[in-house]
Scaffold this motif. Sequence first.
Motif, short mmCIF file in Angstrom:
data_model
loop_
_atom_site.label_atom_id
_atom_site.label_comp_id
_atom_site.label_asym_id
_atom_site.label_seq_id
_atom_site.Cartn_x
_atom_site.Cartn_y
_atom_site.Cartn_z
N THR A 111 0.84 -1.21 0.00
CA THR A 111 0.00 0.00 0.00
C THR A 111 0.87 1.24 0.00
O THR A 111 0.58 2.21 -0.71
CB THR A 111 -0.96 -0.01 1.21
OG1 THR A 111 -1.75 -1.20 1.17
CG2 THR A 111 -1.86 1.21 1.21
N LYS A 114 2.22 1.77 -3.53
CA LYS A 114 1.18 2.24 -4.46
C LYS A 114 0.83 3.71 -4.20
O LYS A 114 0.76 4.51 -5.14
CB LYS A 114 -0.07 1.38 -4.33
CG LYS A 114 -1.16 1.79 -5.27
CD LYS A 114 -2.36 0.89 -5.22
CE LYS A 114 -3.30 1.39 -6.26
NZ LYS A 114 -4.50 1.00 -6.45
N ARG A 115 0.60 4.07 -2.95
CA ARG A 115 0.23 5.45 -2.63
C ARG A 115 1.39 6.41 -2.93
O ARG A 115 1.17 7.52 -3.41
CB ARG A 115 -0.21 5.57 -1.17
CG ARG A 115 -1.61 4.94 -0.97
CD ARG A 115 -2.09 4.95 0.43
NE ARG A 115 -2.21 6.28 1.01
CZ ARG A 115 -2.55 6.50 2.26
NH1 ARG A 115 -2.82 5.48 3.07
NH2 ARG A 115 -2.63 7.73 2.74
N THR A 116 2.61 5.97 -2.66
CA THR A 116 3.78 6.81 -2.97
C THR A 116 3.90 7.02 -4.47
O THR A 116 4.09 8.14 -4.94
CB THR A 116 5.06 6.16 -2.40
OG1 THR A 116 4.95 6.10 -0.97
CG2 THR A 116 6.30 6.94 -2.79
N SER A 117 3.76 5.96 -5.24
CA SER A 117 3.85 6.06 -6.70
C SER A 117 2.76 6.98 -7.24
O SER A 117 3.03 7.84 -8.10
CB SER A 117 3.73 4.66 -7.31
OG SER A 117 3.73 4.75 -8.71
N ASN A 118 1.53 6.83 -6.76
CA ASN A 118 0.44 7.69 -7.20
C ASN A 118 0.73 9.16 -6.90
O ASN A 118 0.51 10.03 -7.73
CB ASN A 118 -0.89 7.28 -6.55
CG ASN A 118 -1.41 5.97 -7.09
OD1 ASN A 118 -1.00 5.49 -8.15
ND2 ASN A 118 -2.32 5.36 -6.35
N MET A 119 1.21 9.43 -5.69
CA MET A 119 1.48 10.80 -5.29
C MET A 119 2.64 11.39 -6.10
O MET A 119 2.61 12.56 -6.49
CB MET A 119 1.76 10.88 -3.79
CG MET A 119 1.80 12.29 -3.26
SD MET A 119 0.33 13.30 -3.64
CE MET A 119 -0.95 12.39 -2.81
N GLY A 121 3.34 10.69 -9.10
CA GLY A 121 2.75 11.03 -10.41
C GLY A 121 2.02 12.35 -10.36
O GLY A 121 2.13 13.17 -11.27
N ILE A 122 1.30 12.59 -9.28
CA ILE A 122 0.54 13.84 -9.14
C ILE A 122 1.46 15.06 -9.12
O ILE A 122 1.16 16.09 -9.71
CB ILE A 122 -0.34 13.80 -7.87
CG1 ILE A 122 -1.50 12.83 -8.08
CG2 ILE A 122 -0.86 15.19 -7.50
CD1 ILE A 122 -2.30 12.54 -6.83
N GLU A 126 7.63 11.25 -11.16
CA GLU A 126 7.82 9.85 -11.51
C GLU A 126 9.15 9.71 -12.26
O GLU A 126 9.57 10.60 -12.98
CB GLU A 126 6.66 9.30 -12.33
CG GLU A 126 6.34 10.05 -13.61
CD GLU A 126 5.42 11.24 -13.42
OE1 GLU A 126 5.91 12.36 -13.62
OE2 GLU A 126 4.25 11.07 -13.09
N GLU A 129 12.27 8.39 -8.24
CA GLU A 129 12.04 7.72 -6.96
C GLU A 129 13.32 7.38 -6.20
O GLU A 129 13.35 7.43 -4.97
CB GLU A 129 11.24 6.43 -7.15
CG GLU A 129 9.84 6.64 -7.65
CD GLU A 129 9.71 6.72 -9.18
OE1 GLU A 129 10.75 6.88 -9.87
OE2 GLU A 129 8.59 6.64 -9.68
N VAL A 151 0.32 12.63 0.85
CA VAL A 151 0.13 11.18 0.83
C VAL A 151 -0.58 10.70 2.10
O VAL A 151 -1.24 9.67 2.10
CB VAL A 151 1.47 10.44 0.59
CG1 VAL A 151 2.32 10.38 1.85
CG2 VAL A 151 1.22 9.05 0.03
#
Length: 188
Positions: A111, A114-119, A121-122, A126, A129, A151
């Motif tokens: 989790t 996933k949340r880190t990757s999504n943030m 991207g925002i 990206e 990392e 996040v």
Amino acid sequence: MSLPAAIVLDRVTKVYDEPVVFDVSLNVQEGNFVTLLGPSGSGKTTILQMIGGFVQPTAGRIFFGGTDMTTLPPNKRPCNTIFQDLGLFPHMTVAENVAYGLKVRGVDAPTRRKRTSNMLGIVALEGLERRRMHQLSGGQRQRVALARALVLEPAVLLLDEPLTELDERLRQQRSVVCIAGSARRFSP
């Protein structure tokens, strides 16, 4: 019957050797964005530090959604703060910095990733990392700090000049994303 304001400052004062903030009252309704304006040394950062719990007021009270937060430490408040110095960990990568709060809260590794990757991207980081803080520009470091704060989905997000290092194009493009991302979470 109306709901209590998201943030209330009730006659807040902070005195060091002399008053830095004196008798400030403010009601911020849920979903609103407030900007504190004033010259350097006028107490803007001190007010943010008191709302965030980093500094205790000498007098007055601070409420989130009708709950008295005045004496609670920062880690007990539904609030994140991004100060001018950003407070990033230089020994950690971009992803580790963003995921840090999730790890402290005990969020499981898949989790967190996933949340880190999504943030990331925002905030348009990206691909960065694995970089360390010294490998980033000032604007990129500010976006890491913003991602780390958002996040955690805080009810209140305090920003102390968070966009000063961003170039004008990114400031216009990304400030809209940040506002939209935090507005729906701005509730007690």
